[in-house]
Design a protein around this motif. Structure first.
Motif, mmCIF file in Angstrom:
data_model
loop_
_atom_site.group_PDB
_atom_site.id
_atom_site.type_symbol
_atom_site.label_atom_id
_atom_site.label_comp_id
_atom_site.label_asym_id
_atom_site.label_seq_id
_atom_site.Cartn_x
_atom_site.Cartn_y
_atom_site.Cartn_z
ATOM 1 N N GLN A 1 9.323 -10.852 -4.714
ATOM 2 C CA GLN A 1 10.611 -11.973 -4.702
ATOM 3 C C GLN A 1 9.738 -12.760 -3.674
ATOM 4 O O GLN A 1 8.379 -13.280 -2.659
ATOM 5 C CB GLN A 1 11.806 -11.803 -2.942
ATOM 6 N N LEU A 2 9.926 -14.389 -4.498
ATOM 7 C CA LEU A 2 9.270 -15.541 -4.582
ATOM 8 C C LEU A 2 10.014 -16.225 -4.159
ATOM 9 O O LEU A 2 10.473 -16.822 -4.516
ATOM 10 C CB LEU A 2 7.841 -15.936 -5.711
ATOM 11 N N SER A 3 10.346 -16.763 -3.141
ATOM 12 C CA SER A 3 11.255 -17.762 -3.192
ATOM 13 C C SER A 3 11.010 -19.503 -3.228
ATOM 14 O O SER A 3 9.312 -20.117 -3.085
ATOM 15 C CB SER A 3 11.747 -17.792 -1.511
ATOM 16 N N ALA B 1 0.355 -1.373 0.208
ATOM 17 C CA ALA B 1 -0.340 0.044 -0.409
ATOM 18 C C ALA B 1 1.096 1.127 0.243
ATOM 19 O O ALA B 1 1.931 1.440 -0.008
ATOM 20 C CB ALA B 1 -0.619 0.226 0.944
ATOM 21 N N TYR B 2 -0.020 2.536 -0.350
ATOM 22 C CA TYR B 2 0.359 3.318 -0.361
ATOM 23 C C TYR B 2 1.198 3.644 1.183
ATOM 24 O O TYR B 2 2.354 5.112 1.360
ATOM 25 C CB TYR B 2 -0.030 4.426 -0.578
ATOM 26 N N SER B 3 0.883 3.000 1.990
ATOM 27 C CA SER B 3 1.398 3.307 3.484
ATOM 28 C C SER B 3 2.837 2.645 3.968
ATOM 29 O O SER B 3 3.075 2.922 4.932
ATOM 30 C CB SER B 3 0.287 3.354 4.246
ATOM 31 N N GLY B 4 2.981 1.500 3.113
ATOM 32 C CA GLY B 4 3.838 0.422 3.120
ATOM 33 C C GLY B 4 3.304 -0.473 3.593
ATOM 34 O O GLY B 4 4.385 -1.800 3.896
ATOM 35 N N SER B 5 2.326 -0.387 3.644
ATOM 36 C CA SER B 5 1.602 -1.553 4.620
ATOM 37 C C SER B 5 1.398 -3.139 3.441
ATOM 38 O O SER B 5 1.460 -2.913 2.179
ATOM 39 C CB SER B 5 0.199 -2.015 5.159
ATOM 40 N N THR B 6 1.759 -4.028 3.790
ATOM 41 C CA THR B 6 1.634 -5.767 3.371
ATOM 42 C C THR B 6 0.629 -6.382 2.948
ATOM 43 O O THR B 6 0.367 -6.659 4.097
ATOM 44 C CB THR B 6 3.058 -5.917 2.611
ATOM 45 N N TYR B 7 -0.370 -6.978 1.858
ATOM 46 C CA TYR B 7 -0.966 -8.453 1.569
ATOM 47 C C TYR B 7 -0.542 -9.144 0.628
ATOM 48 O O TYR B 7 -0.550 -8.617 -0.387
ATOM 49 C CB TYR B 7 -2.391 -7.149 1.755
ATOM 50 N N TYR B 8 -0.783 -10.188 1.341
ATOM 51 C CA TYR B 8 -0.221 -11.159 -0.137
ATOM 52 C C TYR B 8 -1.479 -12.165 0.181
ATOM 53 O O TYR B 8 -2.725 -12.696 1.072
ATOM 54 C CB TYR B 8 0.555 -12.225 1.120
ATOM 55 N N SER B 9 -1.564 -13.009 -1.204
ATOM 56 C CA SER B 9 -2.439 -14.125 -1.247
ATOM 57 C C SER B 9 -2.381 -15.010 0.068
ATOM 58 O O SER B 9 -1.291 -15.686 0.482
ATOM 59 C CB SER B 9 -2.345 -14.479 -2.485
ATOM 60 N N PRO B 10 -3.683 -15.605 0.569
ATOM 61 C CA PRO B 10 -2.710 -16.282 2.023
ATOM 62 C C PRO B 10 -2.036 -17.884 0.964
ATOM 63 O O PRO B 10 -1.320 -18.606 2.081
ATOM 64 C CB PRO B 10 -4.409 -16.893 2.028
ATOM 65 N N SER B 11 -2.305 -18.217 0.055
ATOM 66 C CA SER B 11 -1.319 -19.415 -0.471
ATOM 67 C C SER B 11 0.243 -19.459 -1.128
ATOM 68 O O SER B 11 0.735 -20.041 -1.458
ATOM 69 C CB SER B 11 -2.126 -20.080 -2.374
ATOM 70 N N LEU B 12 0.573 -17.900 -1.142
ATOM 71 C CA LEU B 12 1.396 -17.477 -1.398
ATOM 72 C C LEU B 12 2.380 -17.032 -0.485
ATOM 73 O O LEU B 12 3.476 -16.784 -0.449
ATOM 74 C CB LEU B 12 1.237 -16.955 -3.110
#
Length: 123
Positions: free
Chosen positions: A83-85, A54-65
């Protein structure tokens, strides 16, 4: 005119980390209230939303990934990265970055897209 462009290696070895950068021009990654997202499309499959910062720097991810994904940004360069490990051949896909907005709660719009970049995980 806001434009997004993906860049990074086109080939990745299994078990390694896939790293991509999205460069934003004509706008700022800190502008309220935008989200900067990553989406991918494996061959002959549908689009998969991976996550966003987000614009604020907060991150959100798909549960599966979530366990394998990290999204960050460099505000001085107007860039955000993926980055996808621990990649496998199943991670082979066209990867897109996009600008996303919340239209109303539970309704989202991926309004501006990059052209996409193919990343192949070797087998």
């Amino acid at each position: 005119q806001v434009q997004l462009q993906e860049s990074g290696p086109g080939l990745v070895k299994p078990s390694q980390t896939l790293s991509l950068t999205c460069t934003v021009s004509g706008g700022s990654v800190t502008t309220s209230y935008y989200y900067w997202s990553w989406i991918r499309q494996p061959p002959e499959k549908g689009l998969e939303w991976m996550g966003a910062i987000a614009y604020s720097g907060s991150t959100y991810y798909s549960p599966s990934l979530k366990s394998r994904t990290s999204i960050s940004r460099d505000t001085s360069k107007n860039q955000f990265t993926l980055q996808l490990s621990s990649v496998t051949p199943e991670d082979t896909a066209v990867y897109y970055c996009a600008r996303e907005v919340v239209v109303v709660p539970t309704t989202y719009n991926l309004e501006i897209w990059g052209q996409g970049t193919l990343v192949t995980v070797l087998s």
